[in-house]
Write a protein that holds these residues in place. Structure first.
Motif, short mmCIF file in Angstrom:
data_model
loop_
_atom_site.label_atom_id
_atom_site.label_comp_id
_atom_site.label_asym_id
_atom_site.label_seq_id
_atom_site.Cartn_x
_atom_site.Cartn_y
_atom_site.Cartn_z
N THR A 92 0.84 -1.20 0.00
CA THR A 92 0.00 0.00 0.00
C THR A 92 0.87 1.24 0.00
OG1 THR A 92 -1.69 -1.16 1.25
CG2 THR A 92 -1.85 1.23 1.18
N LYS A 93 0.58 2.17 -0.89
CA LYS A 93 1.29 3.45 -0.90
C LYS A 93 0.45 4.47 -0.11
CE LYS A 93 3.59 4.96 -4.28
NZ LYS A 93 3.98 5.56 -5.57
N ARG A 94 1.10 5.12 0.86
CA ARG A 94 0.39 6.12 1.67
C ARG A 94 0.34 7.44 0.91
NH1 ARG A 94 1.98 10.02 5.18
NH2 ARG A 94 4.15 9.43 5.00
N ASN A 95 -0.86 7.93 0.72
CA ASN A 95 -1.08 9.17 -0.03
C ASN A 95 -0.38 9.08 -1.38
OD1 ASN A 95 -2.57 10.14 2.13
ND2 ASN A 95 -0.78 11.08 3.10
N LYS A 96 0.42 10.10 -1.72
CA LYS A 96 1.08 10.13 -3.02
C LYS A 96 2.59 10.06 -2.89
CE LYS A 96 -2.63 12.72 -5.27
NZ LYS A 96 -2.97 13.94 -6.04
N ASN A 97 3.06 9.64 -1.73
CA ASN A 97 4.51 9.58 -1.57
C ASN A 97 4.95 8.12 -1.56
OD1 ASN A 97 3.90 8.61 1.01
ND2 ASN A 97 3.88 10.67 1.83
N SER A 98 6.18 7.89 -1.15
CA SER A 98 6.76 6.55 -1.27
C SER A 98 6.71 5.76 0.02
CB SER A 98 8.23 6.69 -1.72
OG SER A 98 8.93 7.52 -0.82
N ASP A 99 5.81 6.09 0.92
CA ASP A 99 5.69 5.35 2.17
C ASP A 99 4.93 4.05 1.88
OD1 ASP A 99 5.58 4.50 4.72
OD2 ASP A 99 4.60 6.27 5.52
N LEU A 100 5.57 2.92 2.10
CA LEU A 100 5.00 1.64 1.74
C LEU A 100 4.71 0.80 2.98
CD1 LEU A 100 7.30 0.65 -1.24
CD2 LEU A 100 5.12 1.83 -1.33
N ALA A 101 3.67 0.01 2.92
CA ALA A 101 3.37 -0.95 3.98
C ALA A 101 3.21 -2.32 3.32
CB ALA A 101 2.10 -0.57 4.72
N GLY A 179 9.69 4.89 2.68
CA GLY A 179 9.04 3.94 3.57
C GLY A 179 8.35 4.65 4.72
N ARG A 180 8.67 4.22 5.92
CA ARG A 180 8.07 4.83 7.10
C ARG A 180 9.00 5.86 7.73
NH1 ARG A 180 6.77 -0.63 7.31
NH2 ARG A 180 4.54 -1.09 7.33
N THR A 181 10.07 6.21 7.04
CA THR A 181 11.05 7.15 7.57
C THR A 181 10.90 8.51 6.90
OG1 THR A 181 12.61 5.35 7.98
CG2 THR A 181 13.51 7.57 7.93
N ILE A 182 10.97 9.55 7.70
CA ILE A 182 10.87 10.91 7.17
C ILE A 182 11.89 11.80 7.89
CG2 ILE A 182 9.01 11.53 8.79
CD1 ILE A 182 7.90 13.36 6.59
N TRP A 183 12.53 12.66 7.12
CA TRP A 183 13.52 13.59 7.66
C TRP A 183 13.26 14.95 7.04
CZ3 TRP A 183 19.48 13.67 6.41
CH2 TRP A 183 20.11 14.58 7.27
N VAL A 184 12.88 15.92 7.86
CA VAL A 184 12.49 17.25 7.40
C VAL A 184 13.54 18.27 7.86
CG1 VAL A 184 10.74 19.05 7.51
CG2 VAL A 184 10.05 16.66 7.47
N ASN A 185 14.06 19.06 6.92
CA ASN A 185 15.04 20.10 7.21
C ASN A 185 14.56 21.42 6.63
OD1 ASN A 185 17.53 18.36 8.18
ND2 ASN A 185 16.72 17.35 6.36
N GLU A 186 14.51 22.47 7.45
CA GLU A 186 14.00 23.76 7.02
C GLU A 186 14.93 24.89 7.45
OE1 GLU A 186 9.18 23.01 7.29
OE2 GLU A 186 10.27 23.56 9.11
N THR A 218 6.01 2.73 13.05
CA THR A 218 6.03 1.28 12.92
C THR A 218 4.88 0.75 12.09
OG1 THR A 218 4.77 1.05 14.97
CG2 THR A 218 7.18 1.05 15.14
N SER A 219 3.89 1.57 11.80
CA SER A 219 2.73 1.08 11.06
C SER A 219 2.23 2.15 10.12
CB SER A 219 1.61 0.69 12.03
OG SER A 219 0.41 0.45 11.33
N VAL A 220 1.92 1.75 8.90
CA VAL A 220 1.36 2.71 7.95
C VAL A 220 -0.06 3.09 8.34
CG1 VAL A 220 0.35 1.05 6.35
CG2 VAL A 220 1.22 3.23 5.48
#
Length: 416
Positions: A92-101, A179-186, A218-220
């Protein structure tokens, strides 16, 4: 007793974010940890990948979901008979990004294969889609803006002073999501000046903000991330209690506020909320004169009766407390966007229950691709920041005050 109850309340709120449901992927296979392999090596754009004796098939994407089939080949004592175990996974792709479950749909199904071909099609296991080389898990945004306000009066009977003011703005972001990892830099910078007739050039805005947050869930199916966040807020130029421009009341990195903590973040649609039961707040004053004067809640220097410095003041002050932040970004009309950011912090050790507040509310009205009007307000309260003002040429220090800034501007915006 009252303070103890508040601490328990904050910890209970934090526990909500940490209690995430976990996806399970239970497949018994020799030599290969299927859970680790799919989470670390899987890519949407792979067609087929061979791992040891196992071939993992990558079908095409069908709307937001696709199906994977995994096979395990086991030899029997009889030389011409093998057992094949097939497993089917829904991705399953979450929304329109590459987060997969990854979800195991049925239980693994065993079948006997007698080496008789069932199909005559063949795909090379190392074939990769050419789209892969053009894709990146990084997303970047760059925005530069210039707001100018100007008014001129000549022989104007109603009176008035000619003035011109401008603000240069820059917003830059580099976000990684896989995947389930996100890193935001501003990185956010703003600097504004005002020149009014018969008055000196005055600073109207000065912001340098760096924010970096790392999250993993840990979970989509969950909207909660385990998160670590670092934020730095400071300024770039001297600040004065006008009209006194001889003695600065602030300088670059004097003060600077550094927040570093761990917690949990809730993210859904246009709303984010971050809860950290353990956040270190460091107040930095990297200027000798301001540090010696005990500005911004730091321990000042020790002077003798003649004003000679005997012991320099502290240049940093550390606190450990509870941090709560929210971000809400909503398009209320097709060309009108509302941003609401709120930060609340309280120190566990010093004056617990006293809350530092930083609240920003901004309304952006887009005229076209290059022109934008902005109406915003910024409220700050920190009891470590004492108010300073000029009285008959003498700078006096008062108690803490609510700081408020309001801005209405129209300017140019360039995105690249």
């Amino acid at each position: 007793m009252f303070k103890f109850k508040i601490v328990v309340f904050f910890l209970m709120i934090s526990a909500i974010g940490f209690s995430q449901p976990a996806d399970t992927l239970l497949v018994k296979k020799p030599k290969i940890d299927i859970d680790t392999f799919y989470r670390t090596q899987f890519s949407v754009f792979d067609t087929l990948v061979k791992k040891n004796d196992t071939i993992f098939i990558r079908p095409i994407t069908v709307e937001p979901k696709m199906v994977l089939q995994d096979s395990v080949l086991t030899s029997f004592s009889a030389g011409n008979v093998h057992q094949v175990v097939l497993s089917t996974f829904e991705v399953t792709k979450r929304n329109k990004n590459s987060d997969l479950a990854y979800f195991l749909i049925p239980k693994p199904e065993g079948m006997v294969y007698d080496r008789t071909p069932r199909a005559n099609s063949q795909i090379l296991y190392d074939a990769l889609s050419p789209v892969r080389s053009e894709m990146s898990f990084w997303k970047k945004t760059n925005t530069l803006g210039l707001d100018i306000n100007q008014g001129t009066f000549s022989n104007w009977n109603a009176g008035g002073f000619s003035s011109i003011s401008g603000i240069v703005k820059g917003d830059f972001s580099r976000n990684y999501e896989r995947g389930r990892t996100i890193w935001v830099n501003e990185l956010k910078v703003r600097y504004g000046l005002n020149k009014q007739e018969n008055l000196e050039l005055r600073k109207t805005d000065d912001v340098l903000n760096i924010n970096s947050s790392f999250g993993y869930k840990t979970s989509v199916k969950s909207n909660w991330y385990y998160s670590a966040k670092v934020t730095l807020n400071t300024q770039m130029a001297n600040g004065y209690a006008y009209p006194n421009v001889e003695v600065p009341i602030s300088r670059a990195f004097a003060p600077a506020y550094l927040f570093a903590g761990i917690g949990s973040e809730y993210s859904k649609n246009n709303f984010k909320a971050y809860i950290s039961p353990l956040t270190l707040k460091s107040t930095l004053v990297l200027d000798d004169a301001l540090a010696n004067s005990g500005a911004f809640g730091l321990e000042g220097g020790i002077f003798d009766a003649n004003g000679n410095l005997l012991q320099p003041g502290k240049k940093s002050r550390n606190e450990l407390g509870f941090l709560f932040t929210t971000e809400w970004n909503k398009n209320i009309m097709s060309n009108v966007n509302l941003k609401n950011n709120l930060t609340l912090y309280t120190d566990y050790l010093n004056n617990f229950g006293n809350i530092d507040i930083d609240w920003q509310l901004q309304l952006e009205m887009k005229i076209n691709s290059l022109l934008k009007a902005t109406l915003g307000g910024h409220l700050i309260y920190d009891d470590d920041i004492k108010n300073k003002r000029d009285v008959d040429g003498v700078q006096i220090t008062e108690g803490p005050r609510v700081q408020f800034k309001q801005l209405l501007s129209v300017g140019l915006v360039y995105n690249f």
